[in-house]
Design a protein around this motif. Structure first.
Motif, PDB file in Angstrom:
ATOM      1  N   HIS A   1      -2.398  -1.706  -3.502  1.00 27.22           N
ATOM      2  CA  HIS A   1      -2.050  -1.101  -4.781  1.00 27.22           C
ATOM      3  C   HIS A   1      -1.204  -2.030  -5.654  1.00 27.22           C
ATOM      4  O   HIS A   1      -1.401  -2.103  -6.859  1.00 27.22           O
ATOM      5  N   THR A   2      -0.223  -2.692  -5.057  1.00 26.84           N
ATOM      6  CA  THR A   2       0.607  -3.659  -5.784  1.00 26.84           C
ATOM      7  C   THR A   2       0.404  -5.032  -5.155  1.00 26.84           C
ATOM      8  O   THR A   2       0.748  -5.239  -3.990  1.00 26.84           O
TER       9      THR A   2
ATOM     10  N   ILE B   1       0.858  -1.179   0.000  1.00 28.08           N
ATOM     11  CA  ILE B   1       0.000   0.000   0.000  1.00 28.08           C
ATOM     12  C   ILE B   1       0.897   1.231   0.000  1.00 28.08           C
ATOM     13  O   ILE B   1       1.787   1.362   0.847  1.00 28.08           O
ATOM     14  N   TYR B   2       0.674   2.131  -0.945  1.00 27.23           N
ATOM     15  CA  TYR B   2       1.439   3.373  -1.024  1.00 27.23           C
ATOM     16  C   TYR B   2       0.634   4.522  -0.416  1.00 27.23           C
ATOM     17  O   TYR B   2      -0.583   4.433  -0.287  1.00 27.23           O
TER      18      TYR B   2
ATOM     19  N   SER C   1       2.539   7.113  -4.695  1.00 27.60           N
ATOM     20  CA  SER C   1       1.777   6.360  -5.702  1.00 27.60           C
ATOM     21  C   SER C   1       2.064   6.902  -7.097  1.00 27.60           C
ATOM     22  O   SER C   1       1.159   7.131  -7.899  1.00 27.60           O
TER      23      SER C   1
ATOM     24  N   PRO D   1       4.298   2.002  -8.249  1.00 27.17           N
ATOM     25  CA  PRO D   1       3.472   0.921  -8.796  1.00 27.17           C
ATOM     26  C   PRO D   1       3.897   0.493 -10.200  1.00 27.17           C
ATOM     27  O   PRO D   1       3.840  -0.695 -10.526  1.00 27.17           O
TER      28      PRO D   1
END
Length: 233
Positions: A207-208, A169-170, A175, A179
Motif C-alpha cells: 500500500h505504501t 501493508i495495512y 487503511s 497511507p
C-alpha cells in the motif's frame, strides 16, 4: 551503512530523532491503525510542545490521549475530540489549542500535501462556521474557498506487515489516514507487527512504497488498547 540497515531501526533510535516542538501526524481512526508503540516511546522519551495531527484524540489513557494528559501537546489538528474528556478539559482551560476540520476536509488537506499541492479549492461549508477566515476566490462564476494543505515534520504510522526497505501493508481500518500521512511528512516512522526481508512482499499487495518511509520498527502484536490479537500471515 546500507539502505537496509538505515531503515530498520530500534524503536528508541527512531523516536529519538523527533525534537521538542515537532509537528507530527499520527495515523489511526480511533484505535484501529493507531501506532500505539511509537506513541508510548514518544511519551517515555519526553518530547514536549508537540503539534499533533490526527483524525481524533483517542480516549483518556490511550494513544495520543496519554501525550495530552502528560501536557506534551500544545496544539492538536483534528476532526473531533468528543471521546476524550481530558482533551476537552485541556482545551477549555486554554492549555491545548485545538483546530478542528471536518473529517473529509482534514483527509484531503493531508492528501494534497502528499500529492505535492499547496492546497485545493472547495465549496464545502461556504457560508457556515466551517469557512470562517478562509480565503476565497472567484472562478468560472462561482465562489470557492481555499483550503491549505497540511504538512508535518514527522508521521507515525501503523502497518500490519513491512519489509526492511520500508514497504508497508495495512489491514482493514488501518487503511485510512495511515497511507495519506505516510506521504505528507518529511520523516515517516512506521511500526509493524512483522518486518520481513526485502522481496518477501508481493508488489501488488504493498500500500505504501518504501520511497515514502524513512524508518521501520518491529513491535509486539496487539495490545489491549487495540482490543484484538494481530492477524499475522
Amino acid at each position: 551503512m546500507t539502505l537496509l540497515n538505515q531503515k530498520y531501526r530500534p524503536i528508541e533510535d527512531a523516536i529519538a530523532a523527533i525534537p521538542h516542538g515537532a509537528s507530527i501526524m499520527v495515523g489511526g481512526f480511533g484505535s484501529p491503525g493507531t501506532p500505539f508503540a511509537l506513541i508510548d516511546e514518544l511519551l517515555a522519551q519526553g518530547q514536549r510542545d508537540l503539534t499533533l495531527i490526527k483524525n481524533d484524540a483517542n480516549e483518556p489513557g490511550i494513544g495520543i490521549g496519554k501525550l495530552i494528559e502528560a501536557g506534551r501537546v500544545s496544539r492538536l489538528i483534528t476532526s473531533h475530540i468528543g471521546l476524550n474528556r481530558v482533551a476537552i478539559a485541556a482545551m477549555n482551560r486554554g492549555e491545548l489549542h485545538v483546530a478542528m476540520h471536518p473529517q473529509g476536509l482534514l483527509a484531503e488537506k493531508i492528501r494534497s500535501a502528499g500529492a505535492g499541492h499547496h492546497g485545493f479549492l472547495t465549496d464545502i461549508g461556504q457560508g457556515t462556521e466551517i469557512a470562517h477566515g478562509r480565503q476565497e476566490i472567484e472562478l468560472e462564476g462561482r465562489t470557492w474557498g481555499i483550503e491549505p494543505a497540511i504538512y508535518a515534520d514527522f508521521a507515525l504510522v501503523h502497518a500490519e506487515r513491512a519489509d526492511r526497505y520500508g514497504n508497508l501493508i495495512y489491514r482493514a481500518t488501518a487503511s485510512n489516514f495511515n497511507p495519506l500521512m505516510a506521504m505528507a511528512a518529511d520523516t515517516v516512522i512506521a511500526q509493524a507487527y512483522r518486518v520481513d526481508e526485502p522481496g518477501s512482499l508481493a508488489p501488488e499487495t504493498i500500500h505504501t512504497p518504501c520511497a515514502f518511509v524513512s524508518q521501520v520498527v518491529q513491535v509486539a502484536p496487539a495490545t489491549s488498547e487495540q482490543g484484538r490479537r494481530a492477524h499475522v500471515g
